[in-house]
Each structure stands twice: as structure tokens, then as C-alpha cells.
Design a protein around this motif. Structure first.
Motif, PDB file in Angstrom:
ATOM      1  N   ASN A  12     -92.027 -41.973 -83.809  1.00 59.37           N
ATOM      2  CA  ASN A  12     -92.792 -42.712 -84.817  1.00 59.37           C
ATOM      3  C   ASN A  12     -93.652 -43.795 -84.208  1.00 59.37           C
ATOM      4  OD1 ASN A  12     -91.809 -41.252 -86.850  1.00 59.37           O
ATOM      5  ND2 ASN A  12     -90.151 -42.667 -87.371  1.00 59.37           N
ATOM      6  N   TYR A  13     -93.150 -44.365 -83.155  1.00 53.98           N
ATOM      7  CA  TYR A  13     -93.825 -45.555 -82.644  1.00 53.98           C
ATOM      8  C   TYR A  13     -94.824 -45.271 -81.553  1.00 53.98           C
ATOM      9  CZ  TYR A  13     -91.149 -48.381 -85.608  1.00 53.98           C
ATOM     10  OH  TYR A  13     -90.631 -48.939 -86.728  1.00 53.98           O
ATOM     11  N   ALA A  16     -98.162 -46.449 -82.606  1.00 52.42           N
ATOM     12  CA  ALA A  16     -98.207 -47.910 -82.654  1.00 52.42           C
ATOM     13  C   ALA A  16     -98.221 -48.482 -81.240  1.00 52.42           C
ATOM     14  CB  ALA A  16     -97.013 -48.438 -83.427  1.00 52.42           C
ATOM     15  N   ASN A  17     -97.433 -47.860 -80.379  1.00 52.60           N
ATOM     16  CA  ASN A  17     -97.371 -48.349 -79.004  1.00 52.60           C
ATOM     17  C   ASN A  17     -98.717 -48.241 -78.325  1.00 52.60           C
ATOM     18  OD1 ASN A  17     -94.767 -48.972 -79.255  1.00 52.60           O
ATOM     19  ND2 ASN A  17     -93.971 -47.159 -78.219  1.00 52.60           N
ATOM     20  N   GLN A  20    -100.627 -50.991 -79.344  1.00 51.98           N
ATOM     21  CA  GLN A  20    -100.105 -52.192 -78.708  1.00 51.98           C
ATOM     22  C   GLN A  20    -100.576 -52.317 -77.276  1.00 51.98           C
ATOM     23  OE1 GLN A  20     -98.462 -54.002 -81.100  1.00 51.98           O
ATOM     24  NE2 GLN A  20     -99.381 -55.335 -79.592  1.00 51.98           N
ATOM     25  N   HIS A  23    -103.709 -53.819 -76.928  1.00 49.89           N
ATOM     26  CA  HIS A  23    -103.665 -55.274 -77.028  1.00 49.89           C
ATOM     27  C   HIS A  23    -103.195 -55.878 -75.726  1.00 49.89           C
ATOM     28  CE1 HIS A  23    -104.758 -55.579 -81.084  1.00 49.89           C
ATOM     29  NE2 HIS A  23    -103.757 -54.865 -81.532  1.00 49.89           N
ATOM     30  N   THR A  28    -108.843 -57.029 -76.935  1.00 50.61           N
ATOM     31  CA  THR A  28    -108.939 -57.667 -78.245  1.00 50.61           C
ATOM     32  C   THR A  28    -110.146 -58.587 -78.277  1.00 50.61           C
ATOM     33  OG1 THR A  28    -107.557 -59.456 -77.488  1.00 50.61           O
ATOM     34  CG2 THR A  28    -106.457 -57.651 -78.588  1.00 50.61           C
ATOM     35  N   ASP A  29    -110.451 -59.028 -79.484  1.00 49.14           N
ATOM     36  CA  ASP A  29    -111.624 -59.889 -79.636  1.00 49.14           C
ATOM     37  C   ASP A  29    -111.427 -61.226 -78.925  1.00 49.14           C
ATOM     38  OD1 ASP A  29    -110.837 -60.918 -83.035  1.00 49.14           O
ATOM     39  OD2 ASP A  29    -109.592 -60.494 -81.303  1.00 49.14           O
ATOM     40  N   TYR A 113     -90.506 -54.259 -77.383  1.00 51.65           N
ATOM     41  CA  TYR A 113     -91.017 -52.924 -77.609  1.00 51.65           C
ATOM     42  C   TYR A 113     -90.839 -52.569 -79.075  1.00 51.65           C
ATOM     43  CZ  TYR A 113     -88.579 -48.441 -78.106  1.00 51.65           C
ATOM     44  OH  TYR A 113     -88.000 -47.320 -78.579  1.00 51.65           O
ATOM     45  N   MET A 114     -89.716 -52.959 -79.645  1.00 53.76           N
ATOM     46  CA  MET A 114     -89.573 -52.854 -81.096  1.00 53.76           C
ATOM     47  C   MET A 114     -90.104 -54.119 -81.751  1.00 53.76           C
ATOM     48  SD  MET A 114     -87.708 -50.281 -82.649  1.00 53.76           S
ATOM     49  CE  MET A 114     -86.316 -50.891 -83.602  1.00 53.76           C
ATOM     50  N   PHE A 115     -89.586 -55.233 -81.302  1.00 51.97           N
ATOM     51  CA  PHE A 115     -89.992 -56.513 -81.869  1.00 51.97           C
ATOM     52  C   PHE A 115     -90.909 -57.210 -80.884  1.00 51.97           C
ATOM     53  CE2 PHE A 115     -86.203 -55.305 -84.027  1.00 51.97           C
ATOM     54  CZ  PHE A 115     -86.477 -55.645 -85.341  1.00 51.97           C
ATOM     55  N   TYR A 116     -92.193 -57.062 -81.136  1.00 49.64           N
ATOM     56  CA  TYR A 116     -93.204 -57.574 -80.237  1.00 49.64           C
ATOM     57  C   TYR A 116     -93.341 -59.081 -80.411  1.00 49.64           C
ATOM     58  CZ  TYR A 116     -98.009 -58.436 -78.724  1.00 49.64           C
ATOM     59  OH  TYR A 116     -99.136 -58.937 -78.141  1.00 49.64           O
ATOM     60  N   SER A 117     -93.423 -59.776 -79.315  1.00 54.73           N
ATOM     61  CA  SER A 117     -93.667 -61.200 -79.425  1.00 54.73           C
ATOM     62  C   SER A 117     -94.573 -61.653 -78.301  1.00 54.73           C
ATOM     63  CB  SER A 117     -92.335 -61.961 -79.417  1.00 54.73           C
ATOM     64  OG  SER A 117     -92.281 -62.866 -78.369  1.00 54.73           O
ATOM     65  N   ASP A 118     -95.480 -62.532 -78.624  1.00 55.53           N
ATOM     66  CA  ASP A 118     -96.520 -62.949 -77.694  1.00 55.53           C
ATOM     67  C   ASP A 118     -96.599 -64.467 -77.805  1.00 55.53           C
ATOM     68  OD1 ASP A 118     -98.884 -63.667 -76.520  1.00 55.53           O
ATOM     69  OD2 ASP A 118    -100.054 -62.021 -77.346  1.00 55.53           O
TER      70      ASP A 118
ATOM     71  N   ILE B 457     -96.918 -65.152 -81.462  1.00 59.87           N
ATOM     72  CA  ILE B 457     -97.290 -64.100 -82.410  1.00 59.87           C
ATOM     73  C   ILE B 457     -96.153 -63.098 -82.394  1.00 59.87           C
ATOM     74  CG2 ILE B 457     -98.862 -62.196 -82.869  1.00 59.87           C
ATOM     75  CD1 ILE B 457    -101.081 -63.813 -81.646  1.00 59.87           C
ATOM     76  N   GLN B 459     -94.272 -59.565 -84.157  1.00 58.88           N
ATOM     77  CA  GLN B 459     -94.436 -58.396 -85.003  1.00 58.88           C
ATOM     78  C   GLN B 459     -93.151 -57.595 -84.979  1.00 58.88           C
ATOM     79  OE1 GLN B 459     -97.995 -56.675 -83.116  1.00 58.88           O
ATOM     80  NE2 GLN B 459     -98.814 -56.545 -85.177  1.00 58.88           N
TER      81      GLN B 459
END
Lengths: 183, 513
Positions: A12-13, A16-17, A20, A23, A28-29, A113-118, B457, B459
């Protein structure tokens, strides 16, 4: 239960990955700079850590198996599969999703990887800096850099899996930046 | 990167200073209570062995082991006073090397407990503004060394620390009263503080001290008997008819309401009586209280954010409360400084302006969250309910029709999510961040961007599929989390705020000017 569940998730991911990854590589902008990956030895150390940490479950399954409560293999086989998955596959994936960027005035840490944090911590907000080395880390010349901020959220931001020399160099750079800010 | 690490400032584990060796003894003695449990375990373990000589041996072994580890810890502990930071290296297996830049040290505290005083030792604590107080402590060094360290750090900070703490201790001079509450205002606040907590208190007391009562408190039959003795019987109550029942119920209800209000009013009077907030040269000074008068000073530079709160009824009457979020280390029990418990918006913005936090110039800057965020959350609730209904019908033989009413819960949840979405707003202008949330109890947070400590950030797995993210701001003493933003918006906001934040150093914003 664990591996099957995870494998389905992975399908499924994948899409999405892919987004990601775009990103992460800075498409990105915001035109964020390229992220630096961790030291590859981090895969080995986290494999060892989870192998040791999850060993009790395998032993437990072995004991239950030995007690012969259910048909042979009911406990041991799924647990071993899950164990193998968590110990061999997960660390490599974890490694792929970690990344950091030392800017001139800020530290950016990306993970998950599941819960992305930046997270971005400006050097000007760092209270103090730790460089930790556990026994396994020491064997592979790795260290964990932890920066402490005054915020309630993210009061500590940790970056594991750095080469020890790099961690020390980063600490020096941050400390120098804090010093310079004051002048 | 490697070249820099060879700089001479690096500790190799050999240079740097050790703590005082006598500290080992002090630590050992003061740590004895912690050894009680292992000692007992050892004694009990040895008792089984039918050999009385084993018990003292076990005790000595436990003590020796503890002493050995303390010694090992002492050996591996070094501190180093560098050119611009204090470094501490410690850990037997897990090595930690901590660097605390001088600019971050708010104060140095020296503590001497009786035992260490006898040995001429003291504990030195370097206090930074770290969120979770795990700063550096040197246990123990000699008193001279402690004083030397403190003098050294104070000298490096060029008297800033002294200048910062003295005005708080000295009686501040008032310049003007910016907010005060008269008796009427306190009474109104009391009415809004409706509370039935007294019943919980009475219940707890009754349960705690029921052995003192002549009968079992929870024994209903006893109560019935008690009533009969006083001439009230179940029959006589039954006899009063439906109107009587209604009157009784109404009486009970009214007294309950009355007690609730009375509790609120009394408690509020005790706490808020004579509330007065004055502006001093450095910040705010708040005096309040009927019997215990409190007088608390809050320097303006410590204000990290303002929180404006209101309730459903309060809001209709135009009443709000204002709190300041301050550095967490400031005081442990009250990191939120109540600046105005009940005020109109006009009064409230005047106070917050005095703290350097301006009112938002209209709602137009505030944006709504993406409805998708709430819809997804609601959909997560959908599968469990039909399953629960099915399980009840099949396994518990519950009749189908009433069980289906459970599905109403979905409707209620949808309504709540809708309300939440409708009231939620986030936004920012050149100086501040805004966040409003809560449809029942509304909470509006305003934070100056320069006071932000870190930005994340985040998600979750679902949000990532929909391209939504949440933005978590680290604020000293508080939290600020914007949810339901498109990822690109989150990144744009972070970039904008980060420009402001990175330009100013932490020490610069948290020092008095």
C-alpha cells in the motif's frame, strides 16, 4: 501476525513512499538541500540491538513450543519469521528513511517510514549537546548525537548512527555556531 | 568533517578533572536506602541456604558491589572547563559526552546537604533552560571548586545572570495597575467555576474514614432503618404520589446545583480575591488571595506564548481568560501564569500587548484546516461499530433494533468532528503564530515566532497518503500543534518561521533588556 501485516502495508505504501522519496531528495518548493544518510554501520548496530532486544520473545516461544500445548510449530514458526523480519529487513529500511542536514544555522533531521517526521532545530535554540556511545556503537565506531532544546515538544532530538568522529565534529560546529551568535 | 574533530578541545577521556574522591563515600551513604531492597533480597536468598554465616557475607557482597560500581562511575566521570563550554563525560558502558555552552547556562546552583557539608563537599548544578531539567550536575566537588566554577561562569556571562535574578527577589516597584478584579467580577467568575468536586471529596473522606463511622456508610438497609426511626418510611415516601416525587427530585436537583455554584464561588473567592496585576519595570506582578496572599512576578522576557481561553457560556457573555506560558524551569507547579482569570477581550489584549504579544488583526489571517483530516478520522470509527453491533446480536443475543441505536454514535461522532473542524483555525503573520481549537472550551494560542525552539513536520501513515501533515512547534513550557495542513503549506510555514527563529539566539530573547 506481524510480517504478513507489514508486507500488506508495504504494498500500500509503495506509492506514498515514492512521493516521500521525492520530498527527501529535495524536490519540493522549499528547495531543501540534499540529506546526508547515516553511517551504513547503523544497519548492523540496529540489527544487533533488535536481535538482542527481541531474543526473550524467541526464547519464550521456544519454551511454549517445548511445553507442547499446541501442534508443533504453532509458536516457534511465526515468531521466528517475525523475528527474522524485524531483525533483518526493518533496520535496512529504517536506515533508508533516516537522514540529516547540517546547515549553517540549523540541524534538520528526517526519519520515519510509517510515521514520517522532519524536524528542524536552529543552532540558536540548542541548550546543550550530548554525544552518546553504547557498547555496540563503540564496536562499530558509531555515536548518537542528542541536542536538547527548551521546548516541551522535542525537548530532546536524537540522531543515532553517526560515525563517532562526525558526531564530534557536528558538536563542535554547533557549539561554535552558538558561540558566534553571541558575539 | 573529520579534520575538525581533531581540534585540541576534544576530550579523550584522559584530561579533564575528576570529582572529589570523598564524594564516593557521601554518595554511597546517601544511596544506602536504595540498597535496602537488594539487601533484603540477598538476606532472604541466603536464609534458605541454612547457613547463618552466609547472611553477613551477602550483605557485605551487596555493599561492596555497590561501592565498586560507584567507584567505576567515578573513574569514568570527567568534567572539563573549556574556553566556551563545560564538558562532562560519564558512563560505565554507555558513554555520554555532554557539552554545555556558557551562554546557555542560566545559573549555577551550589547545594550542600548535611553529610556533604561535614566532608566539605558540595553539589554543583548547571541550570540551562532545557525542557526536561536533565542538565549537568557535579556530585561532588569541594566547596572551593564549586565557588570557583560559579565565579568563572558568572564572569564569562559578564554579570548577566546576576542582573537577571536580582530584580525578581527585590520588591518590584509598581508603575501601573493594568488589570484588577472587583468583588462583582470575582463573584461572576465563581459562578462560572461551578463544581461538584465537593461530593467527590466527601465520598473519598467517607470511604477513607469509614472505620470511624458507627455504621457502614454504603449499607442502604441501614439508611432505610435510620429513616424509619425518624418517622419516614418507604411507604410514606411512596404515599406522597407523583407530584411529591417530582417535588423531591426537584429539591434534590436544586440543592445539588446550589452546592455546585456555592463551591465554585467560595473556591474562587479564596483564590482570586483582590486580584491585581501591575506592570513593573521588568514585567508583571500579580497579587491575589483571601487568606493565603500570593505575590508572583513574571518577567516579560520569560513569556513564551499567550493562551486565551473561554467556555461555551462565558463566550456568549464576552468573558475570556488569559494565561502566559513561561519557561518550564521557572516554577515546577505553575508553568502557566494566569494574567487575567476573567476579562473582556479589550482588557485582555491590553495585557498581552504589555507582554509584547499583539492581538490578531482580524480573523482573515486565520485559515481553516483541511476537512479531509476529520473525515478520515471519522471513517476510522466506521468499521468497529457495525462489528460491535454484529457481535452483540450474534453472541450476546441482543435484540437487533435497540442494538442498531449504537450506530447513532457514528452520527454523534460526526457532529463532534464537524464542530471541531468548524472552530479550528491556524495562521501566522510577520511576528506571531496563531492556533485556535475547541468548540466547547475554546483555546486560542498566540506565540511570537522568535520564541519557537524547534519545528517538526509529522505525517502518520494515513495522512501521508492524503498529503496532509501536522506542524509541531516546540515552545518552552507549552505546545503548539497545527494539524490538517497540506504538506506544501506546512513546509512553507516552517521555512518562513525558521528564517525568523534562526536569526536570533536563544540567550538573546530570554535575557532582560
Amino acid at each position: 501476525m506481524f510480517p504478513l501485516h507489514r508486507l500488506k502495508m508495504e504494498k500500500n505504501y509503495r506509492l506514498a513512499n515514492a512521493i516521500q522519496c521525492a520530498h527527501i531528495s529535495g524536490m519540493t518548493d522549499e528547495n531543501l538541500p540534499e540529506l546526508t544518510p547515516l553511517d551504513p554501520a547503523f544497519i548492523t548496530t540496529s540489527r544487533i540491538t533488535s536481535a538482542l532486544g527481541l531474543l526473550p520473545f524467541v526464547i519464550g516461544a521456544g519454551v511454549l513450543e517445548f511445553a507442547q500445548l499446541l501442534p508443533p510449530g504453532t509458536f516457534l514458526v511465526p515468531v521466528l519469521l517475525a523475528y527474522a523480519f524485524v531483525v533483518f529487513t526493518v533496520p535496512a529500511r529504517k536506515y533508508r528513511y533516516w537522514g540529516y542536514d547540517m546547515g549553517t544555522d540549523r540541524l534538520r533531521i528526517v526519519r520515519g517510514y510509517m510515521f514520517y517526521s522532519d524536524t528542524i532545530v536552529p543552532f540558536g535554540r540548542i541548550q546543550h549537546i550530548d554525544v552518546d556511545q553504547g557498547p555496540i556503537d563503540r564496536r562499530y565506531g558509531l555515536a548518537k548525537l542528542t541536542v536538547h532544546t527548551a521546548g516541551n515538544h522535542n525537548s530532546t532530538v536524537a540522531l543515532p548512527g553517526l560515525a563517532h568522529a562526525d558526531a564530534l565534529a557536528m558538536r563542535e560546529a554547533i557549539r561554535a555556531a552558538i558561540r558566534q551568535d553571541m558575539l | 568533517m573529520n579534520e575538525i574533530s581533531d581540534a585540541p578541545t576534544e576530550l579523550t577521556g584522559q584530561d579533564g578533572e575528576r570529582l572529589h574522591i570523598s564524594g564516593l563515600f557521601v554518595g554511597f551513604v546517601s544511596g544506602l536506602p536504595q540498597l535496602l531492597f537488594p539487601l533484603l533480597a540477598a538476606v532472604f536468598g541466603a536464609r534458605k541456604a541454612d547457613n547463618p554465616a552466609l547472611i553477613p557475607i551477602m550483605i557485605v557482597a551487596v555493599l561492596a558491589l555497590s561501592l565498586f560500581f560507584r567507584w567505576l562511575g567515578w573513574r569514568r566521570f570527567r568534567y572539563h572547563v573549556g574556553a566556551d563550554d563545560i564538558r562532562v563525560e560519564k558512563g560505565i558502558l554507555n558513554r555520554t559526552a555532554r557539552s554545555i555552552p556558557y551562554d546557555r547556562i542560566q545559573d549555577v546552583s551550589i547545594e550542600q546537604k548535611p553529610l556533604s557539608r561535614m566532608m566539605g563537599l558540595s553539589e554543583v548544578k548547571f541550570e540551562t533552560g532545557g525542557g526536561h531539567g536533565d542538565d549537568a550536575t557535579l556530585r561532588f566537588v569541594t566547596l572551593e571548586e564549586a565557588n570557583r566554577l560559579r565565579a568563572l561562569i558568572r564572569a564569562r556571562k559578564a554579570g548577566e545572570v546576576l542582573a537577571q535574578d536580582v530584580p525578581q527577589m527585590a520588591a518590584p516597584e509598581d508603575t501601573e495597575t493594568i488589570f484588577a478584579m472587583d468583588d462583582k467580577r470575582v463573584f461572576i467568575l465563581g459562578l462560572y467555576s461551578f463544581s461538584l468536586v465537593i461530593f467527590a471529596g466527601l465520598g473519598a473522606i467517607a470511604q477513607q474514614f469509614d472505620f470511624l463511622l458507627p455504621f457502614d456508610w454504603w449499607d442502604l438497609k441501614r439508611w432505610a432503618g435510620f429513616a424509619k426511626e425518624s418517622g419516614v418510611s418507604v411507604n410514606s415516601i411512596n404515599g406522597v404520589g407523583i407530584t411529591g416525587h417530582l417535588i423531591l427530585a426537584f429539591g434534590a436537583f436544586t440543592s445539588l446545583i446550589f452546592i455546585g455554584f456555592a463551591t465554585g464561588v467560595v473556591r474562587t473567592y479564596l483564590r482570586e480575591y483582590g486580584f491585581r496585576l501591575t506592570k513593573t519595570a521588568k514585567g508583571f506582578r500579580r497579587r491575589r488571595g483571601l487568606f493565603t496572599l500570593t505575590d508572583v512576578v513574571m518577567p516579560t522576557h520569560r513569556v513564551q506564548a499567550a493562551v486565551v481561553q473561554t467556555g461555551p457560556i462565558r463566550k456568549r457573555r464576552g468573558w475570556y481568560s488569559l494565561k502566559f506560558v513561561s519557561l518550564a524551569q521557572d516554577s515546577k507547579d505553575e508553568s502557566n501564569y494566569v494574567a487575567a482569570p476573567l476579562a473582556t477581550l479589550d482588557e485582555l489584549w491590553r495585557i498581552s500587548q504589555a507582554a509584547g504579544i499583539g492581538a490578531p488583526d482580524g480573523d482573515e489571517r486565520l485559515r481553516k484546516g483541511a476537512a479531509l483530516h476529520w473525515i478520515v478520522q471519522w471513517f476510522l470509527l466506521v468499521p468497529p461499530l457495525p462489528i460491535a453491533v454484529g457481535a452483540l446480536v450474534i453472541f450476546a443475543d441482543a435484540p437487533l433494533a435497540p442494538t442498531l441505536l449504537l450506530l447513532l454514535l457514528l452520527g454523534i461522532a460526526a457532529f463532534l468532528f464537524w464542530c471541531d473542524w468548524r472552530r479550528y483555525r491556524f495562521g501566522l503573520d510577520d511576528q506571531q503564530l496563531y492556533l485556535r481549537r475547541g468548540w466547547w472550551r475554546e483555546r486560542f494560542t498566540l506565540a511570537p515566532q522568535v520564541k519557537v525552539q524547534s519545528i517538526e513536520i509529522a505525517q502518520g501513515p494515513l495522512a501521508r497518503r492524503y498529503g496532509l501533515a501536522s506542524l509541531k512547534f516546540g515552545i518552552a513550557g507549552g505546545t503548539l500543534e497545527m494539524v490538517a495542513l497540506p504538506l506544501s503549506t506546512a513546509q512553507a510555514i516552517r521555512a518562513a518561521v525558521m528564517e525568523k527563529v534562526a536569526a536570533v539566539d536563544y540567550s538573546a530573547i530570554n535575557q532582560p533588556r
